[in-house]
Design a protein around this motif. Structure first.
Motif, PDB file in Angstrom:
ATOM      1  N   THR A 130     -69.057  15.916 -12.658  1.00 18.18           N
ATOM      2  CA  THR A 130     -67.762  15.245 -12.470  1.00 18.18           C
ATOM      3  C   THR A 130     -67.452  14.351 -13.652  1.00 18.18           C
ATOM      4  O   THR A 130     -68.327  13.654 -14.158  1.00 18.18           O
ATOM      5  N   ASP A 166     -61.206  14.959 -13.211  1.00 22.31           N
ATOM      6  CA  ASP A 166     -60.227  14.291 -12.357  1.00 22.31           C
ATOM      7  C   ASP A 166     -59.056  13.725 -13.137  1.00 22.31           C
ATOM      8  O   ASP A 166     -58.060  13.316 -12.553  1.00 22.31           O
ATOM      9  N   CYS A 368     -71.146  12.888 -15.298  1.00 24.17           N
ATOM     10  CA  CYS A 368     -71.037  13.492 -16.632  1.00 24.17           C
ATOM     11  C   CYS A 368     -71.878  12.779 -17.689  1.00 24.17           C
ATOM     12  O   CYS A 368     -72.054  13.281 -18.790  1.00 24.17           O
ATOM     13  N   LEU A 436     -78.633   9.645  -3.788  1.00 23.79           N
ATOM     14  CA  LEU A 436     -78.302   8.597  -4.749  1.00 23.79           C
ATOM     15  C   LEU A 436     -77.162   8.959  -5.692  1.00 23.79           C
ATOM     16  O   LEU A 436     -76.965   8.310  -6.711  1.00 23.79           O
ATOM     17  N   ARG A 571     -69.907  -3.217  -6.378  1.00 25.77           N
ATOM     18  CA  ARG A 571     -69.382  -2.026  -5.696  1.00 25.77           C
ATOM     19  C   ARG A 571     -70.426  -1.466  -4.726  1.00 25.77           C
ATOM     20  O   ARG A 571     -70.107  -1.122  -3.589  1.00 25.77           O
TER      21      ARG A 571
END
Ligand SMILES: O=c1ccn([C@@H]2O[C@H](COP(=O)(O)OP(=O)(O)O[C@H]3O[C@H](CO)[C@@H](O)[C@H](O)[C@H]3O)[C@@H](O)[C@H]2O)c(=O)[nH]1
Ligand SMILES: [Mn+2]
Length: 644
Positions: A130, A166, A368, A436, A571
């Motif tokens: 990704t 994306d 990535c 993970l 986060r």
């Protein structure tokens, strides 16, 4: 071939467990060895935990008996804090009482699944990468990640690589063509000389290398040439931004629309369907069409040896297989008004699209900025998935995350040693490590939300499942095939109907009213989709395996400045608390979850609470600044009185 990870040797800490539990009907040896911590270390450790527990309980009794009547509120507050410290320590310790290490046996898997005549029964693997932005997540990392995947040592017709972009930028798409072209040299070079690691940036970054093969001279000259080609490849990747800009300028001069909108143009003279450099309606971030492009098609099933060196070609690839695995670029549709669910949404789109293109029963995912550092890693995870004993019930194999470019003191604790080399090995002795986010091999069936064989009441049935999986009959038909562990990749016939269906599978509306994001695929509406997705799988009764090998299977980059690191930790802790207050609370996990595994998840979702009490404890000593009254014993009173 050197067996780089067969290190099932007994050490000062680990001893092998006797494998008495082989199924009676199976004559095959196990594909891995199980190691446990030596009794001379484990028993004193457990005793120490018990002694501490007794000490903590005694301390609480002492505190309750000696209440401070001058400041009952402070006493009560610190009591709550202490109880929480004690409780979270206990939650943290309980799942750690029996760490287990599992060491894959590469020789065994080769003996059983690959014959010397070239026949190979290893199953197919879809590899997902990704990315979102070619600048924030430097494209050099992404291309290195893809190159390491294309070159990895796994049968080439049995793995396919998908890049989800994306951001929908043309730069990523064209970079994949550059990758495909450089891979024609890089992959055979890696195969010929068995080089490691197979991500060129880190390979050429190694200063001293020991060559163990028999073609020293050829290796030296190949190495030099490939390095030169790699430098040129990097220049081409760097200049993509500029090339695309200039090309688009040229086309726009000829074809500017009446409204003055400037499009971004592809090399073949058509407009790019994704985001444009000058963002316009339907071509901006968060608003563009879905795109799937097969960059490299599935290779033939027969090896294709290269040619000997000649005047045009300095490389002798006569005995080297030149085939490359399948490579697909995709960017899901984005429309305003939809919550795109970040990485989880991208992964689910990829899960569906890959089902129509290659439909491997296993898949592995990378961010990535991570690459394959040990090209035996895919085989290593297969040792667990194909294990005759309990492989069928294994949903995923998690590898530790290892990072490059971290300062030697690891000042922001990026390496997370306790977590990766302690906590995860402990969970390995229970139901398995949590998921993970990157470096994880999955079984497709588990991601489709199916029950593990040991809990399955009926055979898998996909009829009438449109409500759950969405209205694509092609996708639903692919499911039965995709969960068959023995399967290889499905050959692709990209007819028009399939292409249309691929676009449908990537639309924003596809998931409306279905179970995607809840009971199917990666879980939505949470900052840490990884832990929650792993939790959903574990609560269904699947187990997972932790696989830590030498040399590290995968490596990646981690935030090296404080702001980024703090934001990342914030986060993660936010996501953990969200998990606690959601339907993914460990207390609601149901009977299939191992009791200690449940406690581990409870600990994982409540650990950030401790910060409130740490903060309070830091403030207690300076409380007198507000109330002018000392609740805490005055320090060094004799010293103070001497000097006054
Ligand atoms: O809209 C988005 C946002 C992110 N990503 C990708 O998701 C990955 C992880 O995102 P990043 O912002 O780099 O998060 P990290 O904190 O570095 O990642 C850790 O934490 C995440 C959430 O807990 C996990 O998903 C990751 O796998 C794990 O490595 C990257 O490859 C991104 O390209 C997308 O594809 N689409
Ligand atoms: Mn990251």
């Amino acid at each position: 071939m050197p067996n780089r990870i067969n290190d099932a040797k007994e050490s000062d800490v680990w001893v092998a467990v006797k494998e008495g539990d082989m199924p009676a009907d199976s004559s095959r040896p196990l594909l891995f060895r199980t190691m446990k911590v030596k009794g001379s270390i484990l028993h004193p450790y457990r005793l120490l935990i018990l002694l501490r527990l007794i000490a903590i309980v005694a301390f609480f009794i002492w505190r309750i008996r000696r209440r401070n009547h001058d400041g009952v509120w402070l006493w009560a507050m610190s009591m709550v804090g202490d109880v929480w410290f004690g409780f979270s320590w206990f939650l943290n310790q309980l799942p750690k009482l029996n760490p287990i290490k599992r060491v894959p046996d590469l020789t065994a898997i080769r003996d059983q699944y690959e014959s010397t005549t070239g026949e190979c029964r290893l199953p197919g693997i879809d590899v997902f990468v990704t990315t979102i932005d070619p600048v924030d997540e430097p494209i050099l990392y992404t291309v290195n990640s893809i190159l390491s995947i294309l070159a990895t040592d796994y049968p080439v017709e049995k793995h396919a690589c998908y890049l989800s972009d994306d951001g929908g930028t043309l730069v990523h798409y064209e970079a994949m063509f550059e990758v495909a072209s450089f891979a024609k040299l890089w992959v055979p070079f890696c195969r010929k000389h068995s080089v490691e690691p197979r991500a060129p940036e880190s390979y050429f970054g190694v200063k001293r290398r020991v060559y163990t093969g028999s073609m020293q001279e050829e290796f030296m000259s190949d190495h030099r040439r490939v390095r030169r080609e790699y430098q040129e490849f990097k220049v081409r990747i760097d200049s993509l931004f500029n090339t695309i800009y200039q090309r688009s300028e040229a086309y726009n001069r000829k074809n500017t629309k009446e409204d003055g909108v400037k499009a971004t143009w592809m090399a073949d003279g058509t407009q790019w369907p994704g985001t444009w450099i000058e963002q316009a309606e339907s071509h901006r971030k968060g608003q563009h069409a879905g795109i799937v492009k097969v960059i490299l098609n599935q290779p033939s099933h027969k090896p294709q040896p290269g040619s000997a060196a000649s005047i045009d070609n300095p490389f002798n690839f006569r005995n080297v297989d030149m085939r490359l695995p399948m490579l697909v670029y995709l960017s899901r549709e984005k429309r305003p008004g939809y919550n795109h669910q970040k990485k989880a949404g991208a992964m689910n789109a990829m899960l569906r699209v890959s089902a129509l293109l290659s439909n491997a029963p296993f898949l592995i995912n990378f961010d990535c900025d991570h690459y394959i550092n040990n090209s035996q890693a895919f085989r290593a995870s297969m040792c667990f998935m194909l294990d005759p004993c309990d492989g069928q019930n294994t949903a995923f194999v998690q590898f530790p995350q290892r990072f490059d470019d971290i300062d030697p003191t690891d000042r922001y604790a990026n390496h997370n040693r306790v977590f990766f080399d302690g906590t995860m090995l402990s969970l390995n002795g229970l139901q398995g490590p949590s998921y993970l986010g990157t470096g994880t091999m999955f079984r497709r069936a588990a991601l489709y939300g199916m029950d593990p064989p040991q809990w399955r009441v009926d055979n898998i049935n996909v009829a009438d499942k449109a409500k759950q999986y969405g209205r694509s009959t092609l996708f639903i038909h692919s499911m039965l095939d995709g969960v068959n562990q023995e399967r290889s990749l499905t050959p692709v016939f990209l007819e028009e109907s399939v292409s249309n269906e691929l676009t449908t599978l990537m639309t924003c509306a596809y998931e409306d009213g279905t179970s995607w994001g809840r009971d199917v695929g990666w879980v939505y509406n949470i900052a840490t989709e990884d832990v929650v997705t792993g939790f959903r799988i574990h609560r269904q009764g699947w187990r997972s395996i932790y696989c830590s090998i030498e040399a590290a299977a995968f490596r990646g980059t981690a935030p090296i400045n404080l702001t980024e690191r703090l934001l990342q930790v914030l986060r993660w802790s936010g996501g953990s608390l969200e998990m606690f207050f959601s339907h993914s609370n460990a207390c609601l996990a149901g009977p299939r979850m191992h009791p200690l595994q449940r406690i581990a998840y409870l600990n994982m979702s409540t650990y950030p609470i401790v910060t409130i009490f740490i903060l309070a404890y830091n403030l207690f000593p300076v409380m007198w600044l507000i109330s002018e009254q000392f609740y805490i014993q005055r320090p060094f009173s004799s010293y103070i009185s001497c000097t006054s």
